[in-house]
Design a protein around this motif. Structure first.
Motif, PDB file in Angstrom:
ATOM      1  N   PRO B 118      38.235  27.850  34.533  1.00 33.65           N
ATOM      2  CA  PRO B 118      37.971  26.577  35.194  1.00 33.65           C
ATOM      3  C   PRO B 118      39.121  26.250  36.140  1.00 33.65           C
ATOM      4  O   PRO B 118      40.248  26.685  35.936  1.00 33.65           O
ATOM      5  CB  PRO B 118      37.899  25.586  34.027  1.00 33.65           C
ATOM      6  CG  PRO B 118      38.509  26.272  32.849  1.00 33.65           C
ATOM      7  CD  PRO B 118      38.357  27.733  33.083  1.00 33.65           C
ATOM      8  N   PRO B 119      38.819  25.508  37.205  1.00 33.76           N
ATOM      9  CA  PRO B 119      39.803  25.281  38.265  1.00 33.76           C
ATOM     10  C   PRO B 119      41.113  24.699  37.746  1.00 33.76           C
ATOM     11  O   PRO B 119      41.154  24.044  36.713  1.00 33.76           O
ATOM     12  CB  PRO B 119      39.095  24.295  39.197  1.00 33.76           C
ATOM     13  CG  PRO B 119      37.908  23.788  38.450  1.00 33.76           C
ATOM     14  CD  PRO B 119      37.550  24.846  37.473  1.00 33.76           C
ATOM     15  N   ALA B 123      43.806  18.440  41.812  1.00 33.03           N
ATOM     16  CA  ALA B 123      42.557  17.877  42.316  1.00 33.03           C
ATOM     17  C   ALA B 123      42.727  17.598  43.800  1.00 33.03           C
ATOM     18  O   ALA B 123      43.371  16.635  44.177  1.00 33.03           O
ATOM     19  CB  ALA B 123      42.212  16.603  41.560  1.00 33.03           C
ATOM     20  N   ARG B 127      37.348  20.053  46.007  1.00 33.24           N
ATOM     21  CA  ARG B 127      37.012  20.512  44.663  1.00 33.24           C
ATOM     22  C   ARG B 127      35.812  19.737  44.155  1.00 33.24           C
ATOM     23  O   ARG B 127      35.720  18.518  44.351  1.00 33.24           O
ATOM     24  CB  ARG B 127      38.204  20.311  43.720  1.00 33.24           C
ATOM     25  CG  ARG B 127      38.334  21.440  42.731  1.00 33.24           C
ATOM     26  CD  ARG B 127      39.366  21.131  41.674  1.00 33.24           C
ATOM     27  NE  ARG B 127      38.725  20.725  40.458  1.00 33.24           N
ATOM     28  CZ  ARG B 127      39.393  20.371  39.374  1.00 33.24           C
ATOM     29  NH1 ARG B 127      40.715  20.343  39.392  1.00 33.24           N
ATOM     30  NH2 ARG B 127      38.757  20.033  38.278  1.00 33.24           N
ATOM     31  N   GLY B 129      32.871  18.510  41.177  1.00 29.03           N
ATOM     32  CA  GLY B 129      32.754  18.134  39.772  1.00 29.03           C
ATOM     33  C   GLY B 129      33.533  16.907  39.393  1.00 29.03           C
ATOM     34  O   GLY B 129      33.322  16.348  38.329  1.00 29.03           O
ATOM     35  N   TYR B 220      25.639  26.954  37.618  1.00 28.02           N
ATOM     36  CA  TYR B 220      26.973  26.577  37.160  1.00 28.02           C
ATOM     37  C   TYR B 220      27.578  27.655  36.264  1.00 28.02           C
ATOM     38  O   TYR B 220      26.996  28.050  35.251  1.00 28.02           O
ATOM     39  CB  TYR B 220      26.900  25.238  36.420  1.00 28.02           C
ATOM     40  CG  TYR B 220      28.209  24.798  35.815  1.00 28.02           C
ATOM     41  CD1 TYR B 220      29.370  24.757  36.586  1.00 28.02           C
ATOM     42  CD2 TYR B 220      28.290  24.418  34.482  1.00 28.02           C
ATOM     43  CE1 TYR B 220      30.570  24.361  36.042  1.00 28.02           C
ATOM     44  CE2 TYR B 220      29.487  24.009  33.930  1.00 28.02           C
ATOM     45  CZ  TYR B 220      30.625  23.979  34.710  1.00 28.02           C
ATOM     46  OH  TYR B 220      31.810  23.584  34.159  1.00 28.02           O
ATOM     47  N   SER B 327      31.434  12.551  32.128  1.00 26.22           N
ATOM     48  CA  SER B 327      32.511  13.107  32.951  1.00 26.22           C
ATOM     49  C   SER B 327      32.326  12.750  34.413  1.00 26.22           C
ATOM     50  O   SER B 327      33.305  12.672  35.162  1.00 26.22           O
ATOM     51  CB  SER B 327      32.566  14.628  32.810  1.00 26.22           C
ATOM     52  OG  SER B 327      32.953  14.982  31.499  1.00 26.22           O
ATOM     53  N   LYS B 328      31.080  12.575  34.843  1.00 22.58           N
ATOM     54  CA  LYS B 328      30.835  12.210  36.240  1.00 22.58           C
ATOM     55  C   LYS B 328      30.670  10.695  36.378  1.00 22.58           C
ATOM     56  O   LYS B 328      31.155  10.111  37.336  1.00 22.58           O
ATOM     57  CB  LYS B 328      29.576  12.885  36.778  1.00 22.58           C
ATOM     58  CG  LYS B 328      29.412  14.346  36.372  1.00 22.58           C
ATOM     59  CD  LYS B 328      30.402  15.283  37.008  1.00 22.58           C
ATOM     60  CE  LYS B 328      30.115  16.727  36.615  1.00 22.58           C
ATOM     61  NZ  LYS B 328      31.339  17.521  36.487  1.00 22.58           N
ATOM     62  N   HIS B 331      34.778   9.386  33.671  1.00 24.54           N
ATOM     63  CA  HIS B 331      35.760  10.381  34.115  1.00 24.54           C
ATOM     64  C   HIS B 331      35.845  11.525  33.117  1.00 24.54           C
ATOM     65  O   HIS B 331      35.554  11.343  31.929  1.00 24.54           O
ATOM     66  CB  HIS B 331      37.127   9.740  34.375  1.00 24.54           C
ATOM     67  CG  HIS B 331      37.775   9.147  33.168  1.00 24.54           C
ATOM     68  ND1 HIS B 331      38.383   9.912  32.198  1.00 24.54           N
ATOM     69  CD2 HIS B 331      37.925   7.871  32.766  1.00 24.54           C
ATOM     70  CE1 HIS B 331      38.886   9.124  31.263  1.00 24.54           C
ATOM     71  NE2 HIS B 331      38.623   7.879  31.574  1.00 24.54           N
ATOM     72  N   PRO B 332      36.261  12.714  33.599  1.00 26.08           N
ATOM     73  CA  PRO B 332      36.255  13.912  32.743  1.00 26.08           C
ATOM     74  C   PRO B 332      37.263  13.844  31.597  1.00 26.08           C
ATOM     75  O   PRO B 332      37.061  14.471  30.558  1.00 26.08           O
ATOM     76  CB  PRO B 332      36.632  15.048  33.696  1.00 26.08           C
ATOM     77  CG  PRO B 332      36.500  14.505  35.073  1.00 26.08           C
ATOM     78  CD  PRO B 332      36.672  13.033  34.984  1.00 26.08           C
TER      79      PRO B 332
END
Lengths: 485, 485
Positions: B118-119, B123, B127, B129, B220, B327-328, B331-332
């Motif tokens: 995962p990235p 941020a 980016r 997500g 995904y 998460s969206k 927040h994640p």
């Protein structure tokens, strides 16, 4: 909705929403079939007694969702694709969606877990595993949370390092050195959702289906359930006064390559593993390439002047995975724990954590890091290390009195529970059932055994104030009185 | 420590702690061998230049831990059991503890996860997500947290219902009805640690090793990695303008019994699945006993007057597992999501959740329940539903200008990212690498493909304020300008 199809302005949503739902429901149920031409919106609105815009909104939504199609210069028709939606006779597969639908692996996991059944939400004496929560400094915790600078706060609200917030891993590494004699780097620490997830990740990464795992007998059922759920063969090893005897275990289960132990304070018996056994355990792991999982669930609660260091602090402990939790030192609702890993395994575990749930909640991690680094964990533990022995003493005294002297628990300089063993062939389940009848949760020792003939009861005391302990002792004491069982 | 063995009062711990560590280290390294008699405490103290009590404390601790033994009327000896502790020549197995030590299952999981990666934490545009976090009402969240009555606060600090706090499950069920047209009961809702854990639990419970799973191609990668990590065979199904074609998928992969889809807003292409395809999908599941996993990752971000309801809201959707996430929408860092399950599967999933990590953090669940029930989620989403389309419009305009008109993204009435596809045989990786060189994260579409020849780039815009979007567009725009590639 009225039978005549008119629409009323009720609390169940706006008028246009109701028109939409009425039409959609008619289409889904086959009342309005594919290809049916809908009435012109003006007539439709008049029939319902609503404004034309209301109907137009509903029709447009149905069009966007694909339930109806507009034909230019003609009208609005129910779309062709919806035919399959209509209820069919005998289409009752829904009722069949149950556990039989699980995969073989899923059935194993669900069956195992359902047989484990962690205790109900009710927290009443003498339930084990719970710490004192009433004394937790919630206000201080909140203050730490609020005092984070906005930029940092936003930083913890992002997707984060799966291995855990670096500040928290550093705080844990430093804490372990000071408090548990364990020298490790932040790179070896993986932050988990409690020790349960630590065991789960260990099971995923180090075990294949059918692998043998040695466990203490009696021992903690939550760990056993997790290992069984991963398809492991759980092999019991009996305990003596020095704890688990790896020589005996390895002789009986030569194929086992993983052993789970609670060396600081064996759960549930409260034994401390001797140095000789610790050394033998480490030797076994080195010789056969085995893994030792050290579950140090209540290692911080040692009340004497000398606190025993962790097994993982011994030399050559490179094959020890040290599992810690904040469920006892702080509270279980936090869902934070950790594993100290052999450095070479840390990337794989972090990767598996990312697959499992990405990472632990950012803000909880950030606040906990500050809570540890600023000395609040130490202060809280000092208070608890004063409080719990007092409760233990009160419990011993109250049980002795309430049982007419029949139940005299031996004091221990550590832990959050005491165990009373019963000799001979007496069962322990019946008395636990009677305790439940009088409103007391008293886990029978047999609930934690596999082959072991040990019987008795486990009294959790840490979480309960004096009056609650006295009251529970008064209720169950008579069950232990001579001649009563 | 000085070479002459004396002890100095440094910051590395108290004097007595140092004496203890010095002796322990000497025993562990074999300098003091088993059976060695230690010097009398008085002489020892004089030699070190410390008080006798300091040495006595250290010796007592070593005795408690089992490193030394006291012989009555004689003295203190290094214990016999410690011989095995001494470093041995060639005892370098520690260096070998690496990923080769994982189980076969563990290697699969780690390899898969490490390939996913995962990235990074950074941020930066574009980016994908991430939602807008700067506007999150942290102060309000804190106030809700503080305003909980102490008893209730303590209640959420206990071990809780693995399925999730009832108040939160009820709030989610009600929210889904209003916002996503999905009718379900709180008993069908399982609270998870984000949608990642939702997929993980689905993989554990519904899949066996070797089972085939159909996924959208492109799709995904985090979900694919999780399924692969569970030993599933991931089967690509191409997409057309109506979304995934289950007829084509089932024809090619007749053995597959599970399909993962993003029908509201396909990730990453942004397509909306047509009603006909939705109906066909539900039909497929009913006919063959398959499962549909609906990943509604950004379903709340529909900006037009009509928001499409969830696939799971259609009739006969009993074999749809609806996966949602906060998460969206929030927040994640919160790590909270959920699955809406067929009622018959809820007990098994709750049991598996208990095995995996017991439950989600209590207080986060309690605060989120109030956040939803008191209308704050709706208010926050309304603000975001105004903000994100503005950012999207700005992104389109800025990219068009910076690319000299070469890059004109089509506006979409939903989502948090836009995709630019490139035709022909041009690759997309080189340009993404060049974007990275100028400080812009621009995911190539090929990163999400299995067999699909689609190439292009994915522009996340939701999380970035205007200046950041303009700046990033200025940097990457020239890369798209005619003649530049």
């Amino acid at each position: 909705m009225p039978a005549d199809g008119t629409i009323q302005d009720t609390s169940r949503g706006s008028l246009r929403q109701q028109v939409y739902l009425q039409l959609r429901s008619a289409i889904e149920q086959g009342t309005l079939r594919a290809g049916t031409r809908l009435p012109p919106s003006r007539e439709h609105a008049q029939a319902l007694g609503v404004a034309r815009n209301t109907v137009l909104w509903a029709l447009e939504r149905l069009r966007v969702e694909g339930f109806v199609q507009a034909r230019v210069g003609d009208g609005t028709y129910v779309a062709d694709g919806v035919a399959a939606l209509a209820v069919r006779p005998g289409g009752g597969r829904a009722a069949l969606v149950g556990e039989a639908a699980l995969s073989a692996r899923g059935r194993l996991m669900a069956d195992t877990a359902l047989r484990w059944r962690p205790p109900a939400v009710m927290a009443a004496p003498f339930r084990i595993g719970a710490p004192e929560v009433a004394s937790f400094p919630f206000a201080l915790w909140d203050r730490l949370s609020r005092s984070v600078a906005p930029a940092a706060r936003q930083g913890t609200a992002q997707y984060l390092d799966p291995q855990g917030l670096p500040a928290l891993r550093e705080a844990i590494a430093h804490w372990l050195l000071v408090s548990r004699g364990l020298r490790c780097s932040a790179e070896q620490v993986l932050v988990t959702s409690g020790s349960q997830q630590a065991i789960d990740l260990i099971g995923r990464l180090l075990l294949d289906v059918g692998d043998e795992v040695m466990v203490e007998d009696p021992g903690y059922s939550g760990i056993r359930a997790c290992l069984l759920g991963h398809g492991a063969q759980v092999r019991p090893v009996p305990l003596d006064d020095e704890g688990l005897d790896i020589a005996a275990g390895a002789a009986r289960w030569p194929g086992a390559r993983l052993v789970v132990v609670t060396p600081t304070h064996q759960f549930p018996l409260g034994l401390r593993m001797s140095l000789a056994r610790r050394v033998a355990l480490i030797d076994w792991a080195r010789r056969c390439g085995g893994w030792i999982v050290e579950d140090d669930y209540d290692g911080e609660f040692q009340y004497g002047p000398h606190r025993i260091a962790a097994l993982a602090s011994l030399p050559h402990a490179e094959r020890v995975l040290y599992v810690g939790t904040f469920s006892k030192t702080l509270h279980p609702g936090l869902r934070l724990g950790f594993i100290v890993l052999p450095a070479g395994l840390a990337p794989a575990f972090a990767a598996a954590k990312a697959l499992a749930d990405r990472h632990c909640p950012g803000e909880l991690q950030a606040v906990l890091a500050r809570f540890i680094a600023e000395g609040h964990l130490l202060r809280h533990l000092r208070r608890m290390r004063e409080l719990y022995p007092q409760r233990q003493a009160l419990l011993i005294e109250a049980l002795a009195r309430a049982s007419g002297g029949a139940l005299r628990l031996a004091p221990r300089e550590q832990g959050m529970h005491l165990t009373a063993e019963v000799s001979g062939r007496r069962g322990d389940v019946a008395l636990s059932a009677r305790a439940r009848e009088v409103g007391v949760m008293l886990a029978p020792l047999s609930a934690y055994t596999l082959e072991s003939p040990r019987r008795g009861w486990v009294f959790g005391y840490a979480a309960y104030h004096d009056a609650a302990l006295r009251d529970a002792a008064r209720r169950v004491g008579p069950l232990f009185a001579r001649g009563s069982a």
